[in-house]
Each structure stands twice: as C-alpha cells, then as structure tokens.
Design a protein around this motif. Structure first.
Motif, PDB file in Angstrom:
ATOM      1  N   PHE A 175      -0.753  -7.189  -2.335  1.00  0.00           N
ATOM      2  CA  PHE A 175      -1.409  -6.545  -3.319  1.00  0.00           C
ATOM      3  C   PHE A 175      -1.731  -4.978  -2.938  1.00  0.00           C
ATOM      4  O   PHE A 175      -2.541  -4.475  -3.394  1.00  0.00           O
ATOM      5  CB  PHE A 175      -2.831  -7.314  -3.956  1.00  0.00           C
ATOM      6  CG  PHE A 175      -2.721  -8.500  -4.390  1.00  0.00           C
ATOM      7  CD1 PHE A 175      -2.463  -8.628  -5.641  1.00  0.00           C
ATOM      8  CD2 PHE A 175      -2.599  -9.572  -3.501  1.00  0.00           C
ATOM      9  CE1 PHE A 175      -2.175  -9.929  -6.262  1.00  0.00           C
ATOM     10  CE2 PHE A 175      -2.487 -10.998  -3.991  1.00  0.00           C
ATOM     11  CZ  PHE A 175      -2.217 -11.010  -5.497  1.00  0.00           C
ATOM     12  N   GLY A 176      -1.052  -4.619  -2.018  1.00  0.00           N
ATOM     13  CA  GLY A 176      -1.486  -3.229  -1.509  1.00  0.00           C
ATOM     14  C   GLY A 176      -2.374  -3.132  -0.157  1.00  0.00           C
ATOM     15  O   GLY A 176      -2.320  -3.743   0.599  1.00  0.00           O
ATOM     16  N   THR A 205      -7.229  -3.927  -8.667  1.00  0.00           N
ATOM     17  CA  THR A 205      -6.163  -4.726  -7.609  1.00  0.00           C
ATOM     18  C   THR A 205      -5.828  -5.905  -7.849  1.00  0.00           C
ATOM     19  O   THR A 205      -4.895  -6.257  -7.009  1.00  0.00           O
ATOM     20  CB  THR A 205      -7.247  -4.402  -6.546  1.00  0.00           C
ATOM     21  OG1 THR A 205      -8.246  -5.536  -6.431  1.00  0.00           O
ATOM     22  CG2 THR A 205      -7.866  -3.300  -5.905  1.00  0.00           C
ATOM     23  N   GLN A 206      -6.234  -6.596  -8.962  1.00  0.00           N
ATOM     24  CA  GLN A 206      -5.947  -8.037  -9.244  1.00  0.00           C
ATOM     25  C   GLN A 206      -6.293  -8.787  -8.070  1.00  0.00           C
ATOM     26  O   GLN A 206      -5.751 -10.149  -8.162  1.00  0.00           O
ATOM     27  CB  GLN A 206      -4.051  -7.887  -9.049  1.00  0.00           C
ATOM     28  CG  GLN A 206      -3.598  -6.939 -10.302  1.00  0.00           C
ATOM     29  CD  GLN A 206      -3.527  -7.641 -11.637  1.00  0.00           C
ATOM     30  OE1 GLN A 206      -2.947  -8.758 -11.687  1.00  0.00           O
ATOM     31  NE2 GLN A 206      -3.809  -7.001 -12.662  1.00  0.00           N
ATOM     32  N   ARG A 207      -6.982  -8.609  -7.323  1.00  0.00           N
ATOM     33  CA  ARG A 207      -7.527  -9.431  -6.183  1.00  0.00           C
ATOM     34  C   ARG A 207      -8.782 -10.134  -6.874  1.00  0.00           C
ATOM     35  O   ARG A 207      -9.742  -9.789  -6.557  1.00  0.00           O
ATOM     36  CB  ARG A 207      -8.271  -8.642  -4.840  1.00  0.00           C
ATOM     37  CG  ARG A 207      -6.968  -7.945  -4.218  1.00  0.00           C
ATOM     38  CD  ARG A 207      -7.447  -7.207  -3.115  1.00  0.00           C
ATOM     39  NE  ARG A 207      -6.569  -6.270  -2.466  1.00  0.00           N
ATOM     40  CZ  ARG A 207      -5.647  -6.567  -1.533  1.00  0.00           C
ATOM     41  NH1 ARG A 207      -5.680  -7.938  -1.118  1.00  0.00           N
ATOM     42  NH2 ARG A 207      -4.843  -5.685  -0.981  1.00  0.00           N
ATOM     43  N   HIS A 217      -9.078  -1.775  -0.249  1.00  0.00           N
ATOM     44  CA  HIS A 217     -10.008  -0.273  -0.913  1.00  0.00           C
ATOM     45  C   HIS A 217     -11.459  -0.570  -0.969  1.00  0.00           C
ATOM     46  O   HIS A 217     -12.117   0.029  -1.149  1.00  0.00           O
ATOM     47  CB  HIS A 217      -9.337  -0.425  -2.469  1.00  0.00           C
ATOM     48  CG  HIS A 217      -8.103  -0.084  -2.647  1.00  0.00           C
ATOM     49  ND1 HIS A 217      -7.613   1.344  -2.545  1.00  0.00           N
ATOM     50  CD2 HIS A 217      -7.050  -0.808  -3.161  1.00  0.00           C
ATOM     51  CE1 HIS A 217      -6.362   1.255  -2.736  1.00  0.00           C
ATOM     52  NE2 HIS A 217      -5.992   0.005  -3.179  1.00  0.00           N
ATOM     53  N   THR A 218     -11.748  -1.704  -0.281  1.00  0.00           N
ATOM     54  CA  THR A 218     -13.335  -2.001  -0.002  1.00  0.00           C
ATOM     55  C   THR A 218     -13.621  -2.762   1.361  1.00  0.00           C
ATOM     56  O   THR A 218     -12.544  -3.217   2.070  1.00  0.00           O
ATOM     57  CB  THR A 218     -13.858  -3.079  -1.123  1.00  0.00           C
ATOM     58  OG1 THR A 218     -13.001  -4.196  -1.175  1.00  0.00           O
ATOM     59  CG2 THR A 218     -13.784  -2.322  -2.421  1.00  0.00           C
ATOM     60  N   HIS A 236     -11.714  -5.899 -15.946  1.00  0.00           N
ATOM     61  CA  HIS A 236     -10.747  -6.144 -14.849  1.00  0.00           C
ATOM     62  C   HIS A 236     -10.154  -7.680 -14.962  1.00  0.00           C
ATOM     63  O   HIS A 236     -10.799  -8.585 -14.675  1.00  0.00           O
ATOM     64  CB  HIS A 236     -11.301  -5.958 -13.835  1.00  0.00           C
ATOM     65  CG  HIS A 236     -11.590  -4.447 -13.198  1.00  0.00           C
ATOM     66  ND1 HIS A 236     -10.821  -3.352 -13.267  1.00  0.00           N
ATOM     67  CD2 HIS A 236     -12.974  -3.992 -13.155  1.00  0.00           C
ATOM     68  CE1 HIS A 236     -11.367  -2.322 -13.022  1.00  0.00           C
ATOM     69  NE2 HIS A 236     -12.610  -2.601 -12.809  1.00  0.00           N
ATOM     70  N   GLU A 264      -0.929  -3.288   4.879  1.00  0.00           N
ATOM     71  CA  GLU A 264      -0.398  -3.477   3.430  1.00  0.00           C
ATOM     72  C   GLU A 264      -0.228  -5.156   3.189  1.00  0.00           C
ATOM     73  O   GLU A 264       0.584  -5.731   4.092  1.00  0.00           O
ATOM     74  CB  GLU A 264       0.955  -2.585   2.871  1.00  0.00           C
ATOM     75  CG  GLU A 264       0.857  -2.594   1.548  1.00  0.00           C
ATOM     76  CD  GLU A 264       2.012  -1.714   0.954  1.00  0.00           C
ATOM     77  OE1 GLU A 264       2.063  -1.522  -0.482  1.00  0.00           O
ATOM     78  OE2 GLU A 264       2.607  -1.046   1.869  1.00  0.00           O
ATOM     79  N   PRO A 287     -13.645  -9.101  -9.147  1.00  0.00           N
ATOM     80  CA  PRO A 287     -12.488  -8.359  -8.248  1.00  0.00           C
ATOM     81  C   PRO A 287     -13.304  -7.698  -6.923  1.00  0.00           C
ATOM     82  O   PRO A 287     -14.355  -7.225  -6.822  1.00  0.00           O
ATOM     83  CB  PRO A 287     -11.797  -7.339  -9.129  1.00  0.00           C
ATOM     84  CG  PRO A 287     -12.909  -6.767 -10.085  1.00  0.00           C
ATOM     85  CD  PRO A 287     -13.897  -8.177 -10.289  1.00  0.00           C
ATOM     86  N   GLU A 288     -12.210  -8.061  -5.882  1.00  0.00           N
ATOM     87  CA  GLU A 288     -12.593  -7.599  -4.519  1.00  0.00           C
ATOM     88  C   GLU A 288     -12.664  -5.923  -4.623  1.00  0.00           C
ATOM     89  O   GLU A 288     -13.338  -5.300  -3.862  1.00  0.00           O
ATOM     90  CB  GLU A 288     -11.602  -7.891  -3.542  1.00  0.00           C
ATOM     91  CG  GLU A 288     -11.655  -9.340  -3.223  1.00  0.00           C
ATOM     92  CD  GLU A 288     -10.522  -9.791  -2.306  1.00  0.00           C
ATOM     93  OE1 GLU A 288      -9.866  -9.052  -1.661  1.00  0.00           O
ATOM     94  OE2 GLU A 288     -10.052 -10.835  -2.381  1.00  0.00           O
ATOM     95  N   ALA A 289     -11.899  -5.309  -5.679  1.00  0.00           N
ATOM     96  CA  ALA A 289     -12.156  -3.988  -5.861  1.00  0.00           C
ATOM     97  C   ALA A 289     -11.349  -3.603  -7.076  1.00  0.00           C
ATOM     98  O   ALA A 289     -10.566  -4.490  -7.702  1.00  0.00           O
ATOM     99  CB  ALA A 289     -11.312  -3.095  -4.712  1.00  0.00           C
TER     100      ALA A 289
END
Length: 612
Positions: A529-530, A269-271, A533-534, A347, A526, A264-266
C-alpha cells in the motif's frame, strides 16, 4: 481526570471513551453519544456504527443512523470522566442558564449466583444535577451492516427494533413516545435506558438500574484493588489495564486486537482492517502485560482458548497454524467490503472479516508456547500447566523447528510478499527455548536436553542470517539489509542480551532510520500500500523499553512522558499516530498500544521501596 468539550462543531475523532463487560463494549464520543457498539458480542454487526459512517464535513451533526444520543437542549459544555477505578463513564452536560444533568454509561458486570453476570446490555442512567434540564433522545440502531430495522414495535416501557437476524430491545422508564419521536422532555427525576438483547427486565427499572450500577462499581474497584501497579503512572496503568480487560471475551478466553473495524491507519491509504479478532501474537503480549500486573484470570481464560486451538489444529492435519481466530473459534473470517457505510471521515473501504486469517505467519508457534509458559511456574493458578499441556506445546515446537527458516507474511502481514522474517524466526527459537525450561520444571531431563539442543542450533543459524556485517546491525529478514521495529524485541525475548553490542547498534539504527519525532515506523520500506504515513504506537513503547535496556534510562523516561501526552482525553490509545500532530488513527482502543504503556511504566517506574 475530567475532560470538557464545548458544543462547537468538529469532525469525528478517536477522542472516545470505552465501556464494556467482557461480553460487549461500546464507544462514547465527547457529546455523550454512543457511536460504536456490536451486539451480542464484539465481532457481530455493529448496532451503533456512526463512527464509521460519516463525512468530514458532517462535523458534530446528528448521525442519520447507528447512534444512541441523549442530547441536552441548549447544551454548551460536556464534562466527562470515568468513575475512579471503573469502566463507568460519567458525562455532565450543562448550559449557560444553570441547567445541568449527568449521564452514567456502563455495561453491567458483577458476580451473581456465584458466576459473572455480564449480559449483552448497555445501561444509560440520567439524573438532574441543577435547574430544569431538558433532553432529546435519539435512538437509531442498525441491524445488519448499516441497515435500518425492518420493524419497530413498542410496549408500555420498551421498544423493539426488529431485523432479519437480530432484535434489539430498549427498556426505559422515560416516556416511550418522547423517545420514539425524539421529542424534548424535562429531567425531573432519574431516567434509565437499558439497550441490548430482546429480553424483558425482571424487576422495576429504577431499582434494577441502581442495583446494576452499584454492583458494577464494586466489581471494578475490587478488580483494580487486586492489581500490582507501579509506583509511578498509576492512573495511566489502571486505565490501560481496565481497557485490556474490556477487550477480553470472557466466554471463550479470546482477546481482540481492538474493538472496531476500518478506522484507517492513515487517511486515504486503504489500510482499513477489521481488528475484532484474536491474534495469537497480540494476545500473548496482552497476557504478558496483565501477568506483570498480577491478574491471572485472563491468562487462565486465554490458556483455555489456545489449548483448544492446539487441539483443533492437531486434529485437522493442517499444514499451518492460522495467525488469528474468531473469538469463539467458529464461523467464517472471509474479508469483504460494506458499500453502504461511508467510512470514518469518508475513508473507504469499510471491511468486515480479515484476509490475514489465511496467511502463513510462523511466529504463531512461539506466541502459543510463550503465552502458556507462565502456567508451569505460577503456583497461584488453579489449573497449572502439566504433562498434557506440555505434550500439546511440543507439537507447536516441532512446527517451529520445521518452519523457522521458511518464508512467511511476517508480523506486519504483508499481503503480496513472503520472505524469511527475523521476528518469526526468533519466535520459533523462543518456542524451543521455553519448552526446554518447561521440561526442566517438569523433571523431563530428556526433553529438556532435546529442546535446549534445538534452541542452540536455531540460534546459531538465525544469528548468522539476521546480522548484516556491512550495515552493522541486525536486519528484518534473512540475509537482508533493512530494519523493522520488531528487532527491538529480541533482547526482551532473550535471544540476545541487552548489553550485546550488536543489539545496541540495532537500537541506535532504528532510532536513527525509523524514528519520526516521538514515534517509530514499523519499517521504512514500501509495501503493498506504499510507505508508512503514521507511527505504530506499540513500536514507540518498544523503543522506550529498548533505550532503558541499553542504559539510556533518562532518555527513555523523557520519551515515555511525551508519548503519554498522545493519549486521548480518556487516557486511551489507538493503533497509530500522525508524526506531526500526534492525532490518533487506526482501530481503537488498540490492545497492543495499551500493553506497551503498561510494560514501559512497569520498567521505568521507581519501585515502592525506593519511593519512601
């Protein structure tokens, strides 16, 4: 650089080393366990998948599946380092009673019969250093997406792990029964383990192991010797260059964005995306970085890859050029989730395939032209660019003209929104600009004039639409108001000069509005996915380069030094980093990030003449 870890429990992390041979690759953790590796190539199902099948509370417990561990009984320390200027990883395991052993991990790569020998195979070579060390071998490959083998068969010196679609063979001179049953035994002589495709070795195991090690060592050191490296940060650049090389799939010339999926990218986050494919944009930046180091073979191989793409695209009559491709250009890229893998630290989801393949990303036309441009000017190449290639690239230019002001998903691959992205438009301009230069070197005055005229026309339109007078800086979309980090690249691409007050104002705005400590956000708005965060690591390097370009050189150098401290113990980077802690997140190792390191080092370093 040698790094040491103790046997105390800790969570899964991206403190991993990478080995490979431009056919396959594997990731090794700080306890010398292979926790990631796909066979028989980068984008196939992971045979070792424990990296993305764990929970945070698992600590350093032995994974239930998808791992190849050589545990030393009673180990308290593990010291790891690469053999100088190679992709060969040394892990020295020791205890408090004076027992010690070394594991050398590598994937064979060298010239044999006048061609590169790079089998889909990993080699683990174990030798005693002192005392009477004992090891326990745990080999638990998966065949299929997290599925255990249907059958395990054994011979006098090998084990076959049989699945529905693939069979993996482990060949060793260690006692087979001990290996299969994970029974501890003493290392009183060297042992070797070959794991890969279901093919028998053609010579004695120990002899083959030593030969492969020696020849692979020689290959990498010869390759590094040919690099044109900066005076400063040599070790960092060499490790980054080797890592980029490991991410190239030599058979086709494709370059993957990273070796993993679903890191995950963070957190939360579902990324979680699959990066084991060749993005036209990413690959251009990789080739550009390797060109700066003076290694041309990867560029030539990639040029073959993209010219085949252009041929297929032209013949297909498709409206849009896909932004990414499988590493052999064939096969399906349908994105789906794998429920029986727990994910990295739990995750989820774990995804295979990438839906971005169906997106419209208009910067791809420029990425193709820019990647090929050097071939028309570099006289070292065996097959320099000629009229036929120019004709292919003109097709890309024609599409760039047609779409430069059309909405797309953009370089950040937005899934629910399409607008006219500034970066995509500037890359379309760059396609026209470079085609004019290529036409000039080919003596095609008519085409030079045409492409120069189109570049001038596009530049005028784009400049007006991406400048926001009220904000006082360039913006990320036509007639928009927001920033994104790709605006840092417009001077490097030649769209504006670094001393242009508009560019300086944009760099300053990005540092102010998108800066988070030593890192830079991709964008501050935004998305699907919002919010972010990173920090996206390549953006931090772009910012370093931009600071240097606008004259803030001391500041650029200081920031670069701080970013280098964010590399893991092996000198590698993933895609993203936590703003506060610097912890690495995102797929690994990320070619984009290693490219950024190389480019910044080349810009910031004193030259050799100044150093003496």
């Amino acid at each position: 650089m040698t790094v040491t870890t103790t046997a105390s429990p800790r969570v899964a992390s991206l403190d991993l080393g990478v080995i490979g041979n431009c056919s396959i690759a594997a990731l090794i953790d700080r306890r010398a366990r292979i926790v990631w590796g796909c066979f028989p190539r980068f984008d196939r199902d992971p045979v070792f998948c424990s990296l993305i099948d764990n929970q945070i509370e698992d600590g350093d417990a032995m994974p239930k599946k998808g791992v190849f561990a050589i545990e030393m009984v009673g180990m308290t320390r593990c010291e790891q380092s690469y053999l100088d200027n190679t992709a060969i990883l040394s892990s020295v395991l020791s205890d408090d009673q004076g027992n010690a052993l070394e594991i050398l991990d590598f994937a064979p790569r060298f010239v044999r019969f006048e061609r590169f020998f790079r089998p889909p195979q990993l080699v683990r070579r174990v030798r005693r250093i002192s005392g009477r060390p004992r090891i326990r071998v745990v080999v638990k490959p998966c065949l299929g997406l997290g599925e255990e083998p249907d059958e395990i068969t054994r011979g006098s010196n090998h084990v076959r792990f049989v699945g529905a679609d693939q069979t993996i063979r482990l060949t060793t001179d260690a006692p087979i029964s001990y290996v299969l049953e994970s029974i501890p035994f003493a290392v009183e002589k060297p042992f070797s383990f070959f794991i890969g495709s279901d093919e028998a070795l053609r010579a004695e195991i120990e002899t083959t192991s030593r030969e492969f090690l020696d020849k692979t060592t020689d290959y990498w050191r010869d390759w590094v010797r040919s690099l044109s490296i900066p005076f400063e940060w040599q070790r960092e650049v060499i490790r980054a260059a080797i890592t980029l090389k490991l991410c190239s799939f030599e058979e086709s010339g494709a370059i993957v964005a990273a070796l993993t999926t679903s890191i995950p990218e963070a957190p939360g986050t579902q990324r979680n995306w699959d990066y084991r494919f060749c993005w036209l944009r990413d690959a251009y930046f990789v080739v550009h970085a390797l060109n700066r180091l003076g290694t041309t073979r990867t560029m030539e191989d990639y040029l073959g890859f993209i010219t085949n793409i252009v041929d297929t695209y032209s013949e297909s009559g498709a409206e849009h050029l896909p932004p990414l491709y499988p590493i052999t250009r064939g096969g399906e890229m349908r994105e789906f989730e794998v429920p029986n893998l727990a994910g990295y630290r739990g995750h989820q989801p774990v995804r295979v395939g990438n839906g971005a393949a169906t997106q419209v990303q208009n910067d791809g036309y420029g990425a193709v032209v820019l990647a090929a441009t050097q071939s028309f000017f570099d006289r070292r190449l065996i097959q320099p660019g000629k009229e036929a290639l120019f004709a292919q690239l003109e097709r890309m230019g024609e599409r760039a003209i047609a779409v430069f002001d059309k909405p797309d998903a953009g370089p950040w691959e937005l899934r629910e929104k399409q607008v006219v992205h500034s970066f995509s438009s500037v890359m379309c301009w760059a396609a026209c600009d470079r085609l004019a230069r290529i036409a000039g070197t080919l003596g095609r005055a008519d085409r030079k004039e045409f492409w120069r005229g189109e570049a001038k026309r596009l530049k005028g339109i784009i400049s007006d639409r991406i400048w926001n007078e009220e904000k006082g800086h360039f913006v990320s979309t036509f007639d928009g108001a927001d920033l994104d980090a790709t605006l840092l690249l417009i001077a490097e691409l030649g769209f504006v000069k670094p001393e242009d007050p508009r560019y300086i104002a944009t760099v300053e705005a990005i540092g102010r509005d998108l800066g988070r400590g030593d890192f830079i956000l991709r964008y501050g708005t935004e998305d699907d996915f919002g919010f972010m965060h990173t920090g996206f690591l390549i953006c931090a390097f772009w910012y370093v380069d931009a600071l240097h370009a606008i004259g803030r050189k001391d500041e650029a150098k200081e920031l670069f030094g701080r970013i280098l401290t964010r590399r893991n113990s092996f000198g590698l980077l993933s895609e993203d980093a936590d703003f506060e802690t610097g912890e690495l997140w995102g797929n690994f190792p990320q070619t984009y990030s290693m490219v950024g390191l190389i480019n910044s080092a080349m810009r910031l370093s004193r030259n050799w003449e100044e150093a003496f």
